[in-house]
Design a protein around this motif. Structure first.
Motif, PDB file in Angstrom:
ATOM      1  N   ARG A 126       0.831  -1.199   0.000  1.00 20.15           N
ATOM      2  CA  ARG A 126       0.000   0.000   0.000  1.00 20.15           C
ATOM      3  C   ARG A 126       0.869   1.255   0.000  1.00 20.15           C
ATOM      4  O   ARG A 126       0.633   2.201  -0.741  1.00 20.15           O
ATOM      5  CB  ARG A 126      -0.927   0.003   1.210  1.00 20.15           C
ATOM      6  CG  ARG A 126      -1.934  -1.122   1.211  1.00 20.15           C
ATOM      7  CD  ARG A 126      -2.676  -1.164   2.544  1.00 20.15           C
ATOM      8  NE  ARG A 126      -3.677  -0.117   2.617  1.00 20.15           N
ATOM      9  CZ  ARG A 126      -4.963  -0.302   2.327  1.00 20.15           C
ATOM     10  NH1 ARG A 126      -5.394  -1.480   1.942  1.00 20.15           N
ATOM     11  NH2 ARG A 126      -5.819   0.676   2.424  1.00 20.15           N
ATOM     12  N   GLN A 127       1.896   1.243   0.858  1.00 19.60           N
ATOM     13  CA  GLN A 127       2.744   2.417   0.968  1.00 19.60           C
ATOM     14  C   GLN A 127       3.525   2.657  -0.318  1.00 19.60           C
ATOM     15  O   GLN A 127       3.623   3.792  -0.803  1.00 19.60           O
ATOM     16  CB  GLN A 127       3.717   2.259   2.135  1.00 19.60           C
ATOM     17  CG  GLN A 127       4.493   3.528   2.474  1.00 19.60           C
ATOM     18  CD  GLN A 127       3.572   4.636   2.954  1.00 19.60           C
ATOM     19  OE1 GLN A 127       2.647   4.406   3.719  1.00 19.60           O
ATOM     20  NE2 GLN A 127       3.800   5.851   2.480  1.00 19.60           N
ATOM     21  N   ASN A 128       4.056   1.593  -0.907  1.00 21.67           N
ATOM     22  CA  ASN A 128       4.840   1.746  -2.128  1.00 21.67           C
ATOM     23  C   ASN A 128       3.985   2.240  -3.285  1.00 21.67           C
ATOM     24  O   ASN A 128       4.420   3.078  -4.088  1.00 21.67           O
ATOM     25  CB  ASN A 128       5.496   0.412  -2.509  1.00 21.67           C
ATOM     26  CG  ASN A 128       6.659   0.066  -1.596  1.00 21.67           C
ATOM     27  OD1 ASN A 128       7.170   0.921  -0.878  1.00 21.67           O
ATOM     28  ND2 ASN A 128       7.090  -1.174  -1.622  1.00 21.67           N
ATOM     29  N   ILE A 129       2.782   1.701  -3.408  1.00 25.32           N
ATOM     30  CA  ILE A 129       1.901   2.135  -4.490  1.00 25.32           C
ATOM     31  C   ILE A 129       1.553   3.609  -4.331  1.00 25.32           C
ATOM     32  O   ILE A 129       1.570   4.377  -5.298  1.00 25.32           O
ATOM     33  CB  ILE A 129       0.628   1.278  -4.526  1.00 25.32           C
ATOM     34  CG1 ILE A 129       0.969  -0.128  -5.056  1.00 25.32           C
ATOM     35  CG2 ILE A 129      -0.452   1.918  -5.398  1.00 25.32           C
ATOM     36  CD1 ILE A 129      -0.176  -1.092  -4.991  1.00 25.32           C
ATOM     37  N   ALA A 130       1.262   4.015  -3.111  1.00 24.27           N
ATOM     38  CA  ALA A 130       0.899   5.407  -2.870  1.00 24.27           C
ATOM     39  C   ALA A 130       2.052   6.347  -3.199  1.00 24.27           C
ATOM     40  O   ALA A 130       1.841   7.448  -3.711  1.00 24.27           O
ATOM     41  CB  ALA A 130       0.477   5.592  -1.417  1.00 24.27           C
ATOM     42  N   LEU A 131       3.287   5.911  -2.919  1.00 21.81           N
ATOM     43  CA  LEU A 131       4.437   6.770  -3.140  1.00 21.81           C
ATOM     44  C   LEU A 131       4.942   6.721  -4.575  1.00 21.81           C
ATOM     45  O   LEU A 131       5.375   7.732  -5.128  1.00 21.81           O
ATOM     46  CB  LEU A 131       5.575   6.363  -2.198  1.00 21.81           C
ATOM     47  CG  LEU A 131       5.337   6.607  -0.707  1.00 21.81           C
ATOM     48  CD1 LEU A 131       6.487   6.035   0.114  1.00 21.81           C
ATOM     49  CD2 LEU A 131       5.182   8.100  -0.425  1.00 21.81           C
ATOM     50  N   ALA A 132       4.890   5.541  -5.198  1.00 18.48           N
ATOM     51  CA  ALA A 132       5.523   5.363  -6.503  1.00 18.48           C
ATOM     52  C   ALA A 132       4.661   5.847  -7.657  1.00 18.48           C
ATOM     53  O   ALA A 132       5.184   6.265  -8.692  1.00 18.48           O
ATOM     54  CB  ALA A 132       5.880   3.887  -6.711  1.00 18.48           C
ATOM     55  N   ILE A 133       3.350   5.760  -7.521  1.00 15.95           N
ATOM     56  CA  ILE A 133       2.467   6.147  -8.617  1.00 15.95           C
ATOM     57  C   ILE A 133       1.951   7.565  -8.361  1.00 15.95           C
ATOM     58  O   ILE A 133       1.310   7.830  -7.351  1.00 15.95           O
ATOM     59  CB  ILE A 133       1.285   5.173  -8.753  1.00 15.95           C
ATOM     60  CG1 ILE A 133       1.814   3.754  -9.004  1.00 15.95           C
ATOM     61  CG2 ILE A 133       0.358   5.605  -9.875  1.00 15.95           C
ATOM     62  CD1 ILE A 133       0.734   2.715  -9.131  1.00 15.95           C
ATOM     63  N   SER A 134       2.234   8.451  -9.280  1.00 18.54           N
ATOM     64  CA  SER A 134       1.853   9.849  -9.093  1.00 18.54           C
ATOM     65  C   SER A 134       0.338  10.024  -9.159  1.00 18.54           C
ATOM     66  O   SER A 134      -0.376   9.214  -9.772  1.00 18.54           O
ATOM     67  CB  SER A 134       2.504  10.719 -10.175  1.00 18.54           C
ATOM     68  OG  SER A 134       1.919  10.456 -11.444  1.00 18.54           O
ATOM     69  N   ASP A 135      -0.136  11.094  -8.550  1.00 12.64           N
ATOM     70  CA  ASP A 135      -1.567  11.397  -8.618  1.00 12.64           C
ATOM     71  C   ASP A 135      -2.000  11.616 -10.060  1.00 12.64           C
ATOM     72  O   ASP A 135      -3.115  11.274 -10.442  1.00 12.64           O
ATOM     73  CB  ASP A 135      -1.887  12.637  -7.783  1.00 12.64           C
ATOM     74  CG  ASP A 135      -1.915  12.332  -6.292  1.00 12.64           C
ATOM     75  OD1 ASP A 135      -1.873  11.141  -5.936  1.00 12.64           O
ATOM     76  OD2 ASP A 135      -1.968  13.294  -5.499  1.00 12.64           O
ATOM     77  N   GLU A 136      -1.109  12.185 -10.871  1.00  5.54           N
ATOM     78  CA  GLU A 136      -1.480  12.415 -12.273  1.00  5.54           C
ATOM     79  C   GLU A 136      -1.683  11.093 -13.005  1.00  5.54           C
ATOM     80  O   GLU A 136      -2.628  10.943 -13.782  1.00  5.54           O
ATOM     81  CB  GLU A 136      -0.423  13.243 -13.000  1.00  5.54           C
ATOM     82  CG  GLU A 136      -0.848  13.559 -14.426  1.00  5.54           C
ATOM     83  CD  GLU A 136       0.127  14.461 -15.163  1.00  5.54           C
ATOM     84  OE1 GLU A 136      -0.202  14.886 -16.287  1.00  5.54           O
ATOM     85  OE2 GLU A 136       1.219  14.748 -14.628  1.00  5.54           O
ATOM     86  N   GLN A 137      -0.817  10.106 -12.757  1.00  8.70           N
ATOM     87  CA  GLN A 137      -1.000   8.816 -13.410  1.00  8.70           C
ATOM     88  C   GLN A 137      -2.311   8.167 -12.982  1.00  8.70           C
ATOM     89  O   GLN A 137      -3.048   7.622 -13.806  1.00  8.70           O
ATOM     90  CB  GLN A 137       0.158   7.867 -13.098  1.00  8.70           C
ATOM     91  CG  GLN A 137      -0.016   6.492 -13.740  1.00  8.70           C
ATOM     92  CD  GLN A 137       1.134   5.545 -13.452  1.00  8.70           C
ATOM     93  OE1 GLN A 137       2.239   5.972 -13.140  1.00  8.70           O
ATOM     94  NE2 GLN A 137       0.862   4.259 -13.540  1.00  8.70           N
TER      95      GLN A 137
END
Length: 244
Positions: A126-137
Motif C-alpha cells: 500500500r505504501q509503495n503504491i501510494a508513493l511510486a504512482i503519481s496522482d497524475e497517473q
C-alpha cells in the motif's frame, strides 16, 4: 420492453438510501470506497451481461483511489481473513476475487486493520503504491476508463449520464491529464462536468450527514434527504426523458 437502468459509483451511490435506491428496479453495482477504474469495470461488465435496452448513470469518485485485486495468482502474498472483508469488496464483477482498496495519496491506513488480516507485505505494498504512482497517473488511468465507458455506451446506443460526486476536474493539472481530458465527451455529463453532487447539495441548503464542514474538495456527504432531493431534481427528470 422497459429499459433497464444500470448505476455505478462509490459510497455516494452504494450506501443505503442513496439517490440510486430511489430508481425503481435499478441494477446498482456501485462499491463503497471504490475509484473510477473499479467502478467503470463493474458497470461495463454489467452492461455487457444485461440483455435488452438499457440506460446507464455513473457517479464519478476520487480518481486517486487505486486497487489491488486478489486472485489465485497473488493470494499467497496476503493473509486475508475472509470473515473481516466487507461483502462489497468481494465477488468483483461476479468472480470470486477480492479487492483491496484505499491506495490514495495516504498509503497504508491503520483503520483498515479492522477489515483485513493485514500483514507486513500488505502494508508495504500500500505504501509503495501510494508513493511510486503519481496522482497524475492515477487520474489519467481513471479518465481513460471514463472515456472507455463513454465510447462503449455510444457504440451500443446506451444513453449515459455521468456526474461528479464531490471532486471535479477544476484542480487537475499536469501535461498528460490535460491531453486525456481533451478526449472526454462532456456533453453526457450533468452540467458538462462543471458541477458536483456535493456542491449542488450545499447550494440547496443541505448539510453534511456527519455534521462536518465542507473540506477542500467541497465534499458534503449526503444525508438521506439530500439523496432524495438530488434524485427528484436531477436524476429522475433525466431518466424520464430517456424513457419517452
Amino acid at each position: 420492453m422497459k429499459k433497464k437502468i444500470i448505476t455505478g459509483g462509490c459510497s455516494f451511490t452504494f450506501n443505503e438510501g442513496s439517490w440510486a435506491s430511489h430508481i425503481p428496479n435499478v441494477v446498482n453495482v456501485a462499491r463503497g470506497g471504490s475509484g473510477p477504474v473499479t467502478s467503470v469495470r463493474e458497470v461495463m461488465i454489467k452492461l455487457q451481461e444485461t440483455e435488452g435496452e438499457k440506460i446507464c448513470i455513473f457517479q464519478v469518485s476520487n480518481p486517486c483511489r487505486k486497487e489491488i485485486i486478489i486472485n489465485s495468482d497473488n493470494q499467497y502474498l496476503f493473509h486475508l481473513d475472509d470473515s473481516k472483508i466487507k461483502y462489497y469488496d468481494r465477488n468483483i464483477c461476479g468472480t470470486d476475487y477480492t479487492q483491496l482498496k484505499g491506495f490514495g495519496g495516504q498509503g497504508y491506513d491503520p483503520k483498515h486493520e479492522a477489515q483485513y488480516n493485514i500483514n507486513s507485505f500488505h502494508k508495504q505494498a500500500r505504501q509503495n503504491i501510494a508513493l511510486a504512482i503519481s496522482d497524475e497517473q492515477k487520474t489519467v488511468e481513471s479518465y481513460e476508463m471514463l472515456m472507455l465507458l463513454q465510447l462503449y455506451c455510444k457504440a451500443h446506443s446506451i444513453p449515459l449520464l455521468m456526474f461528479y460526486g464531490w471532486l471535479d476536474k477544476s484542480d487537475l493539472t499536469g501535461e498528460l491529464i490535460q491531453k486525456v481530458l481533451q478526449g472526454i465527451d462532456w456533453s453526457v455529463w450533468w452540467q458538462q462536468g462543471e458541477e458536483t453532487m456535493s456542491s449542488w447539495l450545499h447550494q440547496n441548503g443541505h448539510k453534511d450527514r456527519k455534521g462536518m464542514p465542507m473540506d477542500a474538495q467541497n465534499k458534503v456527504r449526503p444525508t438521506l434527504e439530500g439523496h432524495k432531493h438530488f434524485y427528484h431534481e436531477i436524476i429522475k427528470p433525466w431518466i424520464q426523458n430517456q424513457l419517452k
